[in-house]
Design a protein around this motif. Sequence first.
Motif, PDB file in Angstrom:
ATOM      1  N   ILE A 483       0.763  -1.066  -0.133  1.00 31.39           N
ATOM      2  CA  ILE A 483      -0.038   0.017   0.046  1.00 31.39           C
ATOM      3  C   ILE A 483       0.715   1.326  -0.017  1.00 31.39           C
ATOM      4  O   ILE A 483       0.543   2.215  -0.721  1.00 31.39           O
ATOM      5  N   ARG A 484       2.086   1.134   0.806  1.00 33.25           N
ATOM      6  CA  ARG A 484       2.897   2.605   0.935  1.00 33.25           C
ATOM      7  C   ARG A 484       3.470   2.563  -0.476  1.00 33.25           C
ATOM      8  O   ARG A 484       3.600   3.715  -0.950  1.00 33.25           O
ATOM      9  N   LYS A 485       3.959   1.555  -1.060  1.00 29.07           N
ATOM     10  CA  LYS A 485       4.624   1.786  -2.437  1.00 29.07           C
ATOM     11  C   LYS A 485       3.563   2.386  -3.510  1.00 29.07           C
ATOM     12  O   LYS A 485       3.935   3.041  -4.205  1.00 29.07           O
ATOM     13  N   ALA A 486       2.460   1.600  -3.623  1.00 29.24           N
ATOM     14  CA  ALA A 486       1.507   2.438  -4.405  1.00 29.24           C
ATOM     15  C   ALA A 486       1.047   3.691  -4.083  1.00 29.24           C
ATOM     16  O   ALA A 486       0.716   4.414  -5.095  1.00 29.24           O
ATOM     17  N   ASP A 487       0.999   4.112  -2.729  1.00 27.10           N
ATOM     18  CA  ASP A 487       0.583   5.514  -2.422  1.00 27.10           C
ATOM     19  C   ASP A 487       1.812   6.519  -3.055  1.00 27.10           C
ATOM     20  O   ASP A 487       1.597   7.459  -3.529  1.00 27.10           O
ATOM     21  N   LYS A 581      -7.883  16.577  -3.505  1.00 30.95           N
ATOM     22  CA  LYS A 581      -8.580  16.569  -2.608  1.00 30.95           C
ATOM     23  C   LYS A 581      -9.342  15.364  -2.213  1.00 30.95           C
ATOM     24  O   LYS A 581      -9.519  14.654  -1.083  1.00 30.95           O
ATOM     25  N   THR A 582      -9.847  14.684  -3.354  1.00 27.72           N
ATOM     26  CA  THR A 582     -10.691  13.323  -3.197  1.00 27.72           C
ATOM     27  C   THR A 582      -9.870  12.460  -2.511  1.00 27.72           C
ATOM     28  O   THR A 582     -10.214  11.517  -2.018  1.00 27.72           O
ATOM     29  N   ILE A 583      -8.425  12.141  -3.186  1.00 28.65           N
ATOM     30  CA  ILE A 583      -7.620  10.977  -2.463  1.00 28.65           C
ATOM     31  C   ILE A 583      -7.363  11.198  -1.104  1.00 28.65           C
ATOM     32  O   ILE A 583      -7.430  10.188  -0.345  1.00 28.65           O
ATOM     33  N   SER A 584      -7.143  12.582  -0.545  1.00 29.83           N
ATOM     34  CA  SER A 584      -7.181  12.699   0.786  1.00 29.83           C
ATOM     35  C   SER A 584      -8.325  12.219   1.580  1.00 29.83           C
ATOM     36  O   SER A 584      -8.054  11.798   2.552  1.00 29.83           O
ATOM     37  N   LEU A 585      -9.454  12.524   1.249  1.00 24.74           N
ATOM     38  CA  LEU A 585     -10.760  12.267   1.671  1.00 24.74           C
ATOM     39  C   LEU A 585     -10.944  10.856   1.504  1.00 24.74           C
ATOM     40  O   LEU A 585     -11.431  10.129   3.048  1.00 24.74           O
ATOM     41  N   ILE A 586     -10.628  10.203   0.660  1.00 19.62           N
ATOM     42  CA  ILE A 586     -10.737   8.512   0.758  1.00 19.62           C
ATOM     43  C   ILE A 586      -9.866   8.050   1.929  1.00 19.62           C
ATOM     44  O   ILE A 586     -10.378   6.912   2.519  1.00 19.62           O
ATOM     45  N   ASP A 587      -8.665   8.640   1.824  1.00 17.77           N
ATOM     46  CA  ASP A 587      -7.733   7.948   2.850  1.00 17.77           C
ATOM     47  C   ASP A 587      -8.278   8.027   4.067  1.00 17.77           C
ATOM     48  O   ASP A 587      -8.028   7.240   5.014  1.00 17.77           O
ATOM     49  N   LYS A 588      -8.920   9.018   4.499  1.00 20.57           N
ATOM     50  CA  LYS A 588      -9.601   9.301   5.878  1.00 20.57           C
ATOM     51  C   LYS A 588     -10.723   8.371   6.153  1.00 20.57           C
ATOM     52  O   LYS A 588     -10.959   8.194   7.093  1.00 20.57           O
ATOM     53  N   GLN A 589     -11.448   8.141   5.212  1.00 21.48           N
ATOM     54  CA  GLN A 589     -12.875   7.383   5.541  1.00 21.48           C
ATOM     55  C   GLN A 589     -12.692   5.974   5.304  1.00 21.48           C
ATOM     56  O   GLN A 589     -13.588   5.070   5.796  1.00 21.48           O
ATOM     57  N   ILE A 590     -11.671   5.520   4.230  1.00 20.84           N
ATOM     58  CA  ILE A 590     -11.769   4.172   4.143  1.00 20.84           C
ATOM     59  C   ILE A 590     -11.551   3.100   5.167  1.00 20.84           C
ATOM     60  O   ILE A 590     -10.602   3.612   6.085  1.00 20.84           O
ATOM     61  N   ARG A 591     -12.092   2.074   5.171  1.00 20.00           N
ATOM     62  CA  ARG A 591     -11.992   1.036   6.357  1.00 20.00           C
ATOM     63  C   ARG A 591     -11.505  -0.399   5.924  1.00 20.00           C
ATOM     64  O   ARG A 591     -12.020  -0.680   4.566  1.00 20.00           O
TER      65      ARG A 591
END
Length: 591
Positions: A483-487, A581-591
């Motif tokens: 995940i970190r590599k893809a980020d 902005k959208t990538i940042s919001l998904i990072d905060k909400q994804i479970r």
Amino acid sequence: MKSIKNILSIVLIIVSSYAFAQVKFEAKVSKKKLGVNERLRIDFEMNRDGDNFVPPNFDNFTVVGGPNTSLMNSYANGKKTYQKTYSYFLAPKKKGSFTIKQATIEIDGEIYKTFPITVTVTDAVDRPNGPPDASDIASEKIHLVAEVSNSNPYLNEPTTVVYKLYVSPDVGISSNWREKQTPRYNDFWSQNIEIKGLNILRGEYQGEDYRYVVLRKTVLYPQKTGNLKLEPLVLDITVEVPTGRTNIFGQQIMTQVPKTVTAGSRTIKVKPLPEQGKPLDFKGAVGDFNLQVSTSKSQLNATESLQAKVEVSGNGNLKLFELPKLTTPSSLEVYEPEHKENVRTDLNGMKGSISDTYTIVPQYRGKYPIPSISFSYFDLKTESYKRITSDEIIIDVVEGPTAAENRSDNTSVANTKQTVKPNSNTFAFIKTNAKWSSTQKDDFFKSTGFWSMLLLPFLAIPLAIIIRREKDKRNADVVGSRIRKADRLAKKYLSEAKKNLGQKESFYESLERALHNYLKAKLNIETSDFNKEKIETLLSQRHIDQKVLTEFISILESCELARYTPITNVAMQNDYDKAAKTISLIDKQIR
């Protein structure tokens, strides 16, 4: 007998399933024999998605189009059909028999190669590149035109060249066109006019209805007389020509034909300015102008300063001639002028003003005249020379020395001394409060610094152990590392998209790759499953807010739509900000 048939059916199904599961990667050419003036299309097809596609070098051929990528992904009777194709259009460099070498691609960790293909190139043919006469149709339906506003101007008279691409309603153009040759304007002063977006307009070409776009607008000022040649604009484009066949939905099937179009060279015959009536002080100004000479003050004292401004305004070649010089009496001190230009250029030429501002400092009292200034120019409307003359300006210096006064008076004034007043405090120069420091230095042994340096390595050992454990734990987390590599990869592509702002194709390709790799990491989604419906389902399962999900899907749709429609720089910047902005919001909400 029935049992034997059943066994054969089962074997046939197993063999068919095995064949379907096999990876296919092959190269196909439109023809294996062609003329030296024809074009060859080669397709690299695969039935599974892959990475790191490497085409052959195409020795003895020139790539005139491609790579064009097409994707077909469908379901029929519960079976999935996938096909991805990379297409190139090639022009042979000479006659002979040539081998197109292998292309390679990586699919599921395995390297696959195509078979080499041998192609024979013969003499030029009369009717190159069917099917059916697609190249001839493209030549008849696509036209690049250079429209010149005035092909016989005077020296330094503006003329405009506008490049228009006319396209018949019967054909289309893909978005991957490029400039093969950019025109250079030797012996001209040139200024490109900015075009905001390629707007599709309707007009006529040779009496027929056409669509057209304006590609370039340039204003030219000839700097030389005689026949001056404009170099052509040359484009490499891919034309979509109807084949006359339709698909199952009744839609016309199109074939793509690479085409090189040129506006052709144009010759402009530049007339010299007439010698009859030419003023001796003529500096090359051509157009319609006004002259104004003004001063910031008309009355001041000696040694004060004022500004005198010589300004020419109007329409014409404002940047291509010198302003007349200001002449003043020798008793005025004059500094070098500050030159300013306030000029804008449109299709009618230059408009605005230019000025020289002089700083003047009078030294003595009196009245000083600034003589009138003359400015001559060639008027295009009357085709004759005209002269403008400014009024004389009087500068009144009301206070200050006169030129006849003796300088000895100034010397005596300058030698006047100030009376020194003695101070009653005789010892005022002696400091009564001082900060003294010892000349003897303390030993380093057994000092605070000594003990700190001695104990610091021992204190660092537990910290190093903790850091090592955290690093081992982080390396053991395979999923987290992925995940970190893809980020990091997504951030890399976002940075590439930011660098490509203003370049539509490169920007949206980089932005789409960033979103793609981000989803592969977060949702464990494969390249072949990259469609909006599945993305929407998976993000909903991860409890992503509906508003954020809709915003993400709209960015993907913008990336697809932008390839076929004109996009402004402001829209590209908005899409980039929205993606971050959208990538940042998904990072905060994804479970």
